[in-house]
Design a protein around this motif. Structure first.
Motif, PDB file in Angstrom:
ATOM      1  N   GLY A   9       0.793  -1.212   0.000  1.00 52.24           N
ATOM      2  CA  GLY A   9       0.000   0.000   0.000  1.00 52.24           C
ATOM      3  C   GLY A   9       0.826   1.264   0.000  1.00 52.24           C
ATOM      4  O   GLY A   9       0.468   2.259   0.630  1.00 52.24           O
ATOM      5  N   VAL A  10       1.959   1.231  -0.726  1.00 50.47           N
ATOM      6  CA  VAL A  10       2.847   2.396  -0.806  1.00 50.47           C
ATOM      7  C   VAL A  10       3.192   2.633  -2.272  1.00 50.47           C
ATOM      8  O   VAL A  10       2.800   1.862  -3.160  1.00 50.47           O
ATOM      9  CB  VAL A  10       4.135   2.180   0.013  1.00 50.47           C
ATOM     10  N   SER A  11       3.953   3.684  -2.525  1.00 47.60           N
ATOM     11  CA  SER A  11       4.377   3.975  -3.893  1.00 47.60           C
ATOM     12  C   SER A  11       5.604   3.135  -4.257  1.00 47.60           C
ATOM     13  O   SER A  11       6.331   2.648  -3.392  1.00 47.60           O
ATOM     14  CB  SER A  11       4.730   5.456  -4.038  1.00 47.60           C
ATOM     15  N   ALA A  12       5.838   2.995  -5.557  1.00 46.65           N
ATOM     16  CA  ALA A  12       7.031   2.292  -6.033  1.00 46.65           C
ATOM     17  C   ALA A  12       8.299   3.018  -5.587  1.00 46.65           C
ATOM     18  O   ALA A  12       9.331   2.393  -5.332  1.00 46.65           O
ATOM     19  CB  ALA A  12       6.994   2.153  -7.551  1.00 46.65           C
ATOM     20  N   GLN A  13       8.217   4.348  -5.494  1.00 48.93           N
ATOM     21  CA  GLN A  13       9.372   5.115  -5.047  1.00 48.93           C
ATOM     22  C   GLN A  13       9.735   4.758  -3.612  1.00 48.93           C
ATOM     23  O   GLN A  13      10.913   4.661  -3.256  1.00 48.93           O
ATOM     24  CB  GLN A  13       9.089   6.609  -5.165  1.00 48.93           C
ATOM     25  N   THR A  14       8.733   4.535  -2.763  1.00 49.48           N
ATOM     26  CA  THR A  14       9.001   4.141  -1.380  1.00 49.48           C
ATOM     27  C   THR A  14       9.675   2.771  -1.334  1.00 49.48           C
ATOM     28  O   THR A  14      10.615   2.548  -0.569  1.00 49.48           O
ATOM     29  CB  THR A  14       7.699   4.122  -0.562  1.00 49.48           C
ATOM     30  N   VAL A  15       9.178   1.841  -2.182  1.00 49.34           N
ATOM     31  CA  VAL A  15       9.807   0.519  -2.251  1.00 49.34           C
ATOM     32  C   VAL A  15      11.272   0.659  -2.679  1.00 49.34           C
ATOM     33  O   VAL A  15      12.165   0.007  -2.134  1.00 49.34           O
ATOM     34  CB  VAL A  15       9.047  -0.397  -3.223  1.00 49.34           C
ATOM     35  N   SER A  16      11.527   1.525  -3.659  1.00 51.49           N
ATOM     36  CA  SER A  16      12.889   1.745  -4.129  1.00 51.49           C
ATOM     37  C   SER A  16      13.776   2.274  -3.008  1.00 51.49           C
ATOM     38  O   SER A  16      14.924   1.851  -2.852  1.00 51.49           O
ATOM     39  CB  SER A  16      12.880   2.725  -5.306  1.00 51.49           C
ATOM     40  N   ARG A  17      13.232   3.202  -2.226  1.00 49.08           N
ATOM     41  CA  ARG A  17      14.016   3.752  -1.108  1.00 49.08           C
ATOM     42  C   ARG A  17      14.358   2.677  -0.085  1.00 49.08           C
ATOM     43  O   ARG A  17      15.481   2.610   0.433  1.00 49.08           O
ATOM     44  CB  ARG A  17      13.254   4.894  -0.453  1.00 49.08           C
ATOM     45  N   VAL A  18      13.369   1.831   0.223  1.00 53.14           N
ATOM     46  CA  VAL A  18      13.629   0.745   1.174  1.00 53.14           C
ATOM     47  C   VAL A  18      14.676  -0.209   0.616  1.00 53.14           C
ATOM     48  O   VAL A  18      15.616  -0.617   1.307  1.00 53.14           O
ATOM     49  CB  VAL A  18      12.330  -0.012   1.515  1.00 53.14           C
ATOM     50  N   ALA A  19      14.547  -0.580  -0.655  1.00 52.84           N
ATOM     51  CA  ALA A  19      15.476  -1.519  -1.280  1.00 52.84           C
ATOM     52  C   ALA A  19      16.893  -0.986  -1.308  1.00 52.84           C
ATOM     53  O   ALA A  19      17.861  -1.747  -1.225  1.00 52.84           O
ATOM     54  CB  ALA A  19      15.014  -1.849  -2.694  1.00 52.84           C
ATOM     55  N   ASN A  20      17.025   0.340  -1.397  1.00 55.24           N
ATOM     56  CA  ASN A  20      18.348   0.940  -1.492  1.00 55.24           C
ATOM     57  C   ASN A  20      18.860   1.468  -0.157  1.00 55.24           C
ATOM     58  O   ASN A  20      19.883   2.153  -0.111  1.00 55.24           O
ATOM     59  CB  ASN A  20      18.347   2.067  -2.534  1.00 55.24           C
ATOM     60  N   GLY A  21      18.135   1.150   0.935  1.00 55.18           N
ATOM     61  CA  GLY A  21      18.608   1.522   2.261  1.00 55.18           C
ATOM     62  C   GLY A  21      18.525   2.997   2.570  1.00 55.18           C
ATOM     63  O   GLY A  21      19.267   3.504   3.414  1.00 55.18           O
ATOM     64  N   SER A  22      17.646   3.724   1.911  1.00 55.96           N
ATOM     65  CA  SER A  22      17.517   5.157   2.160  1.00 55.96           C
ATOM     66  C   SER A  22      16.966   5.420   3.565  1.00 55.96           C
ATOM     67  O   SER A  22      16.044   4.726   4.020  1.00 55.96           O
ATOM     68  CB  SER A  22      16.590   5.796   1.133  1.00 55.96           C
ATOM     69  N   ALA A  38       9.333  -9.890   1.760  1.00 63.76           N
ATOM     70  CA  ALA A  38       9.523 -11.268   2.219  1.00 63.76           C
ATOM     71  C   ALA A  38       8.368 -12.153   1.762  1.00 63.76           C
ATOM     72  O   ALA A  38       8.577 -13.291   1.323  1.00 63.76           O
ATOM     73  CB  ALA A  38       9.663 -11.294   3.741  1.00 63.76           C
ATOM     74  N   SER A  39       7.168 -11.625   1.860  1.00 66.73           N
ATOM     75  CA  SER A  39       5.988 -12.411   1.496  1.00 66.73           C
ATOM     76  C   SER A  39       5.976 -12.747   0.011  1.00 66.73           C
ATOM     77  O   SER A  39       5.591 -13.862  -0.390  1.00 66.73           O
ATOM     78  CB  SER A  39       4.721 -11.638   1.874  1.00 66.73           C
ATOM     79  N   LEU A  40       6.413 -11.790  -0.821  1.00 64.41           N
ATOM     80  CA  LEU A  40       6.374 -11.986  -2.277  1.00 64.41           C
ATOM     81  C   LEU A  40       7.667 -12.562  -2.841  1.00 64.41           C
ATOM     82  O   LEU A  40       7.759 -12.836  -4.043  1.00 64.41           O
ATOM     83  CB  LEU A  40       6.065 -10.655  -2.965  1.00 64.41           C
ATOM     84  N   GLY A  41       8.680 -12.720  -1.996  1.00 62.20           N
ATOM     85  CA  GLY A  41       9.950 -13.252  -2.476  1.00 62.20           C
ATOM     86  C   GLY A  41      10.737 -12.273  -3.320  1.00 62.20           C
ATOM     87  O   GLY A  41      11.498 -12.665  -4.212  1.00 62.20           O
ATOM     88  N   TYR A  42      10.585 -10.975  -3.022  1.00 58.67           N
ATOM     89  CA  TYR A  42      11.275  -9.945  -3.807  1.00 58.67           C
ATOM     90  C   TYR A  42      12.761  -9.906  -3.466  1.00 58.67           C
ATOM     91  O   TYR A  42      13.149  -9.938  -2.301  1.00 58.67           O
ATOM     92  CB  TYR A  42      10.654  -8.575  -3.526  1.00 58.67           C
ATOM     93  N   ARG A  43      13.615  -9.852  -4.493  1.00 54.62           N
ATOM     94  CA  ARG A  43      15.056  -9.696  -4.316  1.00 54.62           C
ATOM     95  C   ARG A  43      15.559  -8.608  -5.260  1.00 54.62           C
ATOM     96  O   ARG A  43      15.111  -8.527  -6.414  1.00 54.62           O
ATOM     97  CB  ARG A  43      15.799 -10.993  -4.626  1.00 54.62           C
ATOM     98  N   VAL A  44      16.484  -7.795  -4.771  1.00 55.23           N
ATOM     99  CA  VAL A  44      17.086  -6.767  -5.622  1.00 55.23           C
ATOM    100  C   VAL A  44      17.948  -7.449  -6.688  1.00 55.23           C
ATOM    101  O   VAL A  44      18.713  -8.368  -6.385  1.00 55.23           O
ATOM    102  CB  VAL A  44      17.957  -5.814  -4.772  1.00 55.23           C
ATOM    103  N   HIS A  45      17.830  -7.014  -7.929  1.00 51.76           N
ATOM    104  CA  HIS A  45      18.660  -7.523  -9.017  1.00 51.76           C
ATOM    105  C   HIS A  45      19.901  -6.636  -9.090  1.00 51.76           C
ATOM    106  O   HIS A  45      19.867  -5.514  -9.602  1.00 51.76           O
ATOM    107  CB  HIS A  45      17.880  -7.460 -10.343  1.00 51.76           C
ATOM    108  N   ARG A  46      21.021  -7.151  -8.547  1.00 53.01           N
ATOM    109  CA  ARG A  46      22.222  -6.323  -8.405  1.00 53.01           C
ATOM    110  C   ARG A  46      22.762  -5.838  -9.745  1.00 53.01           C
ATOM    111  O   ARG A  46      23.237  -4.710  -9.857  1.00 53.01           O
ATOM    112  CB  ARG A  46      23.312  -7.100  -7.647  1.00 53.01           C
TER     113      ARG A  46
END
Length: 317
Positions: A9-22, A38-46
């Motif tokens: 329930g957030v924006s994609a930009q928020t997800v990006s910030r979390v993924a990048n440790g902002s 964790a629920s969806l099995g999301y992993r950052v593609h390095r």
């Protein structure tokens, strides 16, 4: 990322910030996004992130050997600190003339920066580091080409020597490390300064190569000593055996102090008084300094980590 955003329930930009440790995400939102990842099995593609940002989030470690206790403990500390910052670690070992090749190999792997460890720092100082490779070296004289993180070796050696002098010994002998080692030279400097300040003449140091084998071999040269400061715990271990073989009791006939406080120091016979250097703090500060240089262009700094005396049975009657 869009699926995670919808799930949390957030924006994609928020997800990006979390993924990048902002840090620009409040803790509750971060927790919700991480739960959705964790629920969806999301992993950052390095690889994809590296193409977009120009950074691989990989740091290198240049080390001369992993056989010594200090270097292996630093490897563990640096690996854990890098993982905590979501950085991968690439390790390269070098011989006496391979530091430029090590830097080239790390650049081929696309690392964002590197930590140069202990004995390898001398090699780094004797060459021209790549200008586009951020570097932090562990244990080095001041050098404005890279950041430095170091233990306060001289202060630790002074603590060890003053401890033995306070026990009533007229002087303290020194089982020193290799002359080419910055840490060994600093420990010898602290030992010598403590004796001079106390009005005692420093005996000629007996030199080893950090191994317990050379500590044992030094036993003959230290047969008449009543107090010995060993430059590391491994050499102190060999010395303890040599003294036992010669029928000299520790600490009744000779007191011994080491340096490092390795995991097994308390299990030596007798338990070893030693100077503790904090490998975890050294590793954490080295990684933090490097990450700050990579991510924000921070200036190179010099940080010194204090030591402390751990008193056990090898120095007290």
């Amino acid at each position: 990322m869009s699926q995670v955003a919808a799930h949390a329930g957030v924006s994609a930009q928020t997800v990006s910030r979390v993924a990048n440790g902002s840090p620009r995400v409040d803790p509750a939102t971060r927790a919700r996004v991480e739960a959705s990842m964790a629920s969806l099995g999301y992993r950052v593609h390095r690889a994809a992130r590296a193409l977009r940002t120009g950074q691989t989030r990989t740091i290198g470690l240049v080390v001369s050997t992993l056989a010594s206790v200090g270097n292996s403990r630093m490897l563990q500390a640096i690996a854990e600190a890098a993982g905590a910052r979501d950085y991968a670690l690439a390790v390269v070992t070098v011989g006496t003339r391979e530091i430029a090749e090590a830097f080239a190999r790390l650049r081929d792997q696309g690392v964002d920066g590197a930590v140069v460890l202990n004995e390898a720092t001398r090699l780094a100082r004797d060459t021209t580091p790549p200008p586009d490779l951020h570097l932090v070296v562990v244990d080095s004289p001041p050098d404005d080409r890279f950041a430095i993180v170091q233990t306060d070796h001289a202060a630790g050696a002074r603590l060890a020597t003053e401890h033995l002098l306070a026990a009533g010994h007229a002087t303290v002998h020194h089982l020193a490390g290799p002359e080419t080692s910055f840490a060994a030279r600093e420990r010898e400097r602290g030992w010598r300064a403590a004796l001079v300040d106390a009005g005692a003449t420093p005996p000629h140091p007996v030199r080893g190569d950090w191994t317990s084998r050379t500590g044992h071999a030094a036993g003959a040269a230290l047969a008449e000593a009543t107090a010995v400061f060993a430059a590391n715990d491994q050499m102190a271990l060999g010395l303890l055996r040599a003294l036992a073989d010669a029928g000299r009791r520790v600490p009744h006939d000779v007191a011994v102090v080491g340096f490092d406080d390795v995991v097994d120091a308390a299990e030596y016979l007798p338990p070893l008084t030693t100077i503790r250097q904090d490998f975890d703090v050294l590793g954490t500060r080295a990684v933090e300094s490097l990450v700050e240089m990579i991510e924000s262009g921070a200036a190179a700094t010099l940080q010194t980590v204090p030591t402390r005396l751990v008193v056990r049975a090898s120095s007290t009657r």
